[in-house]
Structures are given as structure tokens and as C-alpha cells.
Design a protein around this motif. Structure first.
Motif, PDB file in Angstrom:
ATOM      1  N   ALA A 127      -6.374   1.005  -4.294  1.00 31.00           N
ATOM      2  CA  ALA A 127      -6.514   2.455  -4.136  1.00 31.00           C
ATOM      3  C   ALA A 127      -5.210   3.211  -4.279  1.00 31.00           C
ATOM      4  O   ALA A 127      -5.221   4.410  -4.572  1.00 31.00           O
ATOM      5  N   ALA A 128      -4.072   2.541  -4.058  1.00 26.85           N
ATOM      6  CA  ALA A 128      -2.776   3.226  -4.119  1.00 26.85           C
ATOM      7  C   ALA A 128      -1.977   2.878  -5.372  1.00 26.85           C
ATOM      8  O   ALA A 128      -0.792   3.206  -5.468  1.00 26.85           O
ATOM      9  N   LYS A 129      -2.616   2.258  -6.343  1.00 27.46           N
ATOM     10  CA  LYS A 129      -1.906   1.891  -7.569  1.00 27.46           C
ATOM     11  C   LYS A 129      -1.379   3.141  -8.279  1.00 27.46           C
ATOM     12  O   LYS A 129      -2.103   4.118  -8.457  1.00 27.46           O
ATOM     13  N   GLY A 130      -0.115   3.106  -8.641  1.00 24.89           N
ATOM     14  CA  GLY A 130       0.491   4.221  -9.364  1.00 24.89           C
ATOM     15  C   GLY A 130       0.979   5.353  -8.493  1.00 24.89           C
ATOM     16  O   GLY A 130       1.482   6.360  -9.003  1.00 24.89           O
ATOM     17  N   VAL A 131       0.872   5.213  -7.165  1.00 21.36           N
ATOM     18  CA  VAL A 131       1.317   6.261  -6.252  1.00 21.36           C
ATOM     19  C   VAL A 131       2.781   6.031  -5.887  1.00 21.36           C
ATOM     20  O   VAL A 131       3.141   4.967  -5.375  1.00 21.36           O
ATOM     21  N   ASP A 132       3.623   7.017  -6.150  1.00 20.98           N
ATOM     22  CA  ASP A 132       5.040   6.924  -5.779  1.00 20.98           C
ATOM     23  C   ASP A 132       5.235   7.360  -4.328  1.00 20.98           C
ATOM     24  O   ASP A 132       4.370   7.992  -3.728  1.00 20.98           O
ATOM     25  N   GLY A 133       6.402   7.030  -3.799  1.00 20.11           N
ATOM     26  CA  GLY A 133       6.729   7.450  -2.448  1.00 20.11           C
ATOM     27  C   GLY A 133       6.180   6.506  -1.405  1.00 20.11           C
ATOM     28  O   GLY A 133       6.018   5.308  -1.640  1.00 20.11           O
ATOM     29  N   LEU A 134       5.878   7.050  -0.228  1.00 16.49           N
ATOM     30  CA  LEU A 134       5.456   6.239   0.909  1.00 16.49           C
ATOM     31  C   LEU A 134       3.938   6.190   1.035  1.00 16.49           C
ATOM     32  O   LEU A 134       3.284   7.228   1.164  1.00 16.49           O
ATOM     33  N   VAL A 135       3.396   4.985   1.010  1.00 17.74           N
ATOM     34  CA  VAL A 135       1.973   4.754   1.232  1.00 17.74           C
ATOM     35  C   VAL A 135       1.817   4.004   2.551  1.00 17.74           C
ATOM     36  O   VAL A 135       2.496   3.002   2.782  1.00 17.74           O
ATOM     37  N   ILE A 149       4.438   0.817   2.394  1.00 19.40           N
ATOM     38  CA  ILE A 149       5.022   0.450   1.106  1.00 19.40           C
ATOM     39  C   ILE A 149       5.701   1.681   0.526  1.00 19.40           C
ATOM     40  O   ILE A 149       5.074   2.731   0.362  1.00 19.40           O
ATOM     41  N   TYR A 150       6.998   1.567   0.238  1.00 24.50           N
ATOM     42  CA  TYR A 150       7.750   2.696  -0.306  1.00 24.50           C
ATOM     43  C   TYR A 150       8.194   2.376  -1.733  1.00 24.50           C
ATOM     44  O   TYR A 150       8.939   1.431  -1.964  1.00 24.50           O
ATOM     45  N   ASN A 151       7.687   3.153  -2.681  1.00 24.77           N
ATOM     46  CA  ASN A 151       7.984   2.933  -4.100  1.00 24.77           C
ATOM     47  C   ASN A 151       7.773   1.465  -4.496  1.00 24.77           C
ATOM     48  O   ASN A 151       8.601   0.871  -5.194  1.00 24.77           O
ATOM     49  N   GLY A 152       6.661   0.898  -4.030  1.00 21.53           N
ATOM     50  CA  GLY A 152       6.309  -0.470  -4.389  1.00 21.53           C
ATOM     51  C   GLY A 152       6.986  -1.543  -3.570  1.00 21.53           C
ATOM     52  O   GLY A 152       6.721  -2.728  -3.758  1.00 21.53           O
ATOM     53  N   GLN A 153       7.858  -1.149  -2.640  1.00 17.26           N
ATOM     54  CA  GLN A 153       8.599  -2.113  -1.820  1.00 17.26           C
ATOM     55  C   GLN A 153       7.996  -2.169  -0.427  1.00 17.26           C
ATOM     56  O   GLN A 153       7.956  -1.163   0.285  1.00 17.26           O
ATOM     57  N   LEU A 154       7.519  -3.333  -0.018  1.00 14.32           N
ATOM     58  CA  LEU A 154       6.912  -3.503   1.290  1.00 14.32           C
ATOM     59  C   LEU A 154       7.958  -3.411   2.391  1.00 14.32           C
ATOM     60  O   LEU A 154       9.028  -4.016   2.312  1.00 14.32           O
TER      61      LEU A 154
END
Length: 256
Positions: A127-135, A149-154
Motif C-alpha cells: 500500500a505504501a509503494k512509491g511513497v516518499d518521506g515517513l510511512v 520507514i523513512y524514504n525506504g529505510q526501516l
């Protein structure tokens, strides 16, 4: 066997309180490349017993020796060590699960908290694929699991379900388990969720909330009632997320 590595595969194991599940994952698609195998978690779920069950599980697959293997644990894991354990035998606390599993399985492994694995899977494939920033990914179940996850980094081992709000541990008021136990309507539960997610919103200013857990299949009955500014969407991977996330993280951090 060389062909399997070229196809961008990794193996994920998801250790739960009732079952230990595993499958080969196609990391180009986020889908299982084999059938999932499930073995019941040992009744006395000590580290040794669970490690032996993982060995039994992995031996049912013909894996190349260098295939990355990720393993989820229902606990925070820091530098390979379990900090505390809620849903398995108490003797897990302080165990170096990297050393334990590598000795039992005879191969390199990557250990990860189960909520972190599920959250990472939603960012890479869901659901968060392609979302930049903080998820911020939350799993609403017996408690509230979280992953950031921030910019793809857990950012590992967040326990945001235990944030204190109004003098209460948040998950003790807002989990799906509490909704069921207290017989709350979705409308009344949504008010509690609004307070919880508003608090996270104030503290972290996320770009997206992803809501997982079994109850997220009924997302249309409560997500629209949560009154916050941050966009919120239901999870997509559901019960495959732990295996997929563990495999993806193992591939990312075990392959140079």
C-alpha cells in the motif's frame, strides 16, 4: 540452483505464537515463488525448540546455500539479540537469535521484528509503494504493532503501540482485541483510534499511515471515521507480509 539466484529470490520465515511459516519469495513481484509451508509452533516454545522447527521447515525446500534467509520474531531484535519476548517462551530474552539460527540451520540468516518485516513489505510491494518521506505502518490486532520507514529505510523496533495517552498504554484502549473484548461499535472504536493516530501525527508528522492486521479487511467500516489530516490506507499484503518482508530485508542487507 544458479537460475534461482538470478531470479531474485530470497526465503522468508515468519515465527508466530501458533505457527511457523516459510516460503521462497520472488523479490521482483513480492509474491511467493513456492507454496507456503506451515508447521505448528512448539507448545514449549523455547529458543532451541523453535530453531529446530525452523530447521525442519527449511529442509522442505531445496535452497541454494547462498540464498538470503530472513526470519521474523514477535519481539524487538537489536544487533541480533531479542530484547524481550511476549508471545513465546520467556527464555528468549537476551538470546542472540542470529547465532542460534545460523548454528541450527547451517546458513547465514537475517533476524527482524515481525511488525518491521510486515511494514517494510507494504512499502516495497504494498500500500505504501512509491511513497516518499515517513510511512508509519500499524497492525491492529491483540495489540498494536508498528513499523516506521523513512524514504525506504526501516527504522527498527518502534513500539508505538505502547505510547502512553491519557495515562493508558495506547494498545490497551485502541487495539482490535480491545474492540472485540469490550464489544465496541466501529464508530466508538474509531474515536479511540482518532485519539491514537492524532497523537502519532503530532509526534512524527508522517506522510502516510498504513493500517494492517486482520481487521483491516473491514477498513471501509472504520478508516473513514478516523478524523486526522494524514492520509490513511489499508494494508494490501495481509498474511503474506511477514514472510515477504523478512525475505526482502534479508536480500537487502545480506547481499553486497
Amino acid at each position: 540452483m544458479e537460475q534461482a539466484v538470478e531470479q531474485n529470490l530470497a526465503f522468508g520465515i515468519d515465527i508466530g505464537g501458533s505457527g511457523i511459516k516459510g516460503a521462497v519469495v520472488n523479490l521482483d513481484t513480492g509474491e511467493f515463488a513456492t507454496e507456503r509451508v506451515r508447521i505448528p509452533t512448539p507448545k514449549k516454545s523455547t529458543p532451541k525448540a523453535v530453531a529446530q522447527t525452523c530447521k525442519e521447515l527449511i529442509y522442505q525446500f531445496d535452497l541454494p546455500a547462498d540464498m538470503p534467509v530472513g526470519i521474523t520474531f514477535p519481539a524487538p531484535v537489536s544487533h541480533g539479540v531479542v530484547l524481550f519476548m511476549a508471545n513465546l517462551h520467556k527464555s528468549w530474552e537476551g538470546v542472540n537469535v542470529t547465532e542460534l539460527m545460523e548454528a541450527e540451520l547451517g546458513r547465514k540468516v537475517y533476524p527482524v521484528n515481525d511488525a518491521d518485516a510486515a511494514g517494510y513489505a507494504e512499502v516495497v510491494f504494498g500500500a505504501a509503494k512509491g511513497v516518499d518521506g515517513l510511512v508509519i505502518v500499524t497492525t491492529l490486532g491483540t495489540g498494536i504493532g508498528t513499523a516506521m520507514i523513512y524514504n525506504g529505510q526501516l527504522q527498527p523496533n518502534t513500539e508505538l503501540g505502547h505510547i502512553e495517552i491519557d495515562g493508558y498504554d495506547a494498545e490497551s484502549r485502541a487495539s482490535s482485541g480491545v474492540r472485540t473484548a469490550e464489544g465496541l461499535s466501529f464508530k466508538k472504536w474509531a474515536k479511540r483510534l482518532t485519539k491514537y493516530y492524532s497523537h502519532l501525527e503530532m509526534l512524527f508528522t508522517p506522510d502516510l499511515f498504513v493500517v494492517g492486521g486482520g481487521v483491516s479487511k473491514k477498513h471501509d467500516q472504520f478508516i473513514p471515521l478516523i478524523d486526522i489530516k494524514t492520509p490513511m490506507v489499508p494494508a494490501k499484503l495481509f498474511n503474506t507480509a511477514g514472510i515477504v518482508g523478512a525475505a526482502a530485508l534479508a536480500k537487502r542487507y545480506m547481499t553486497i
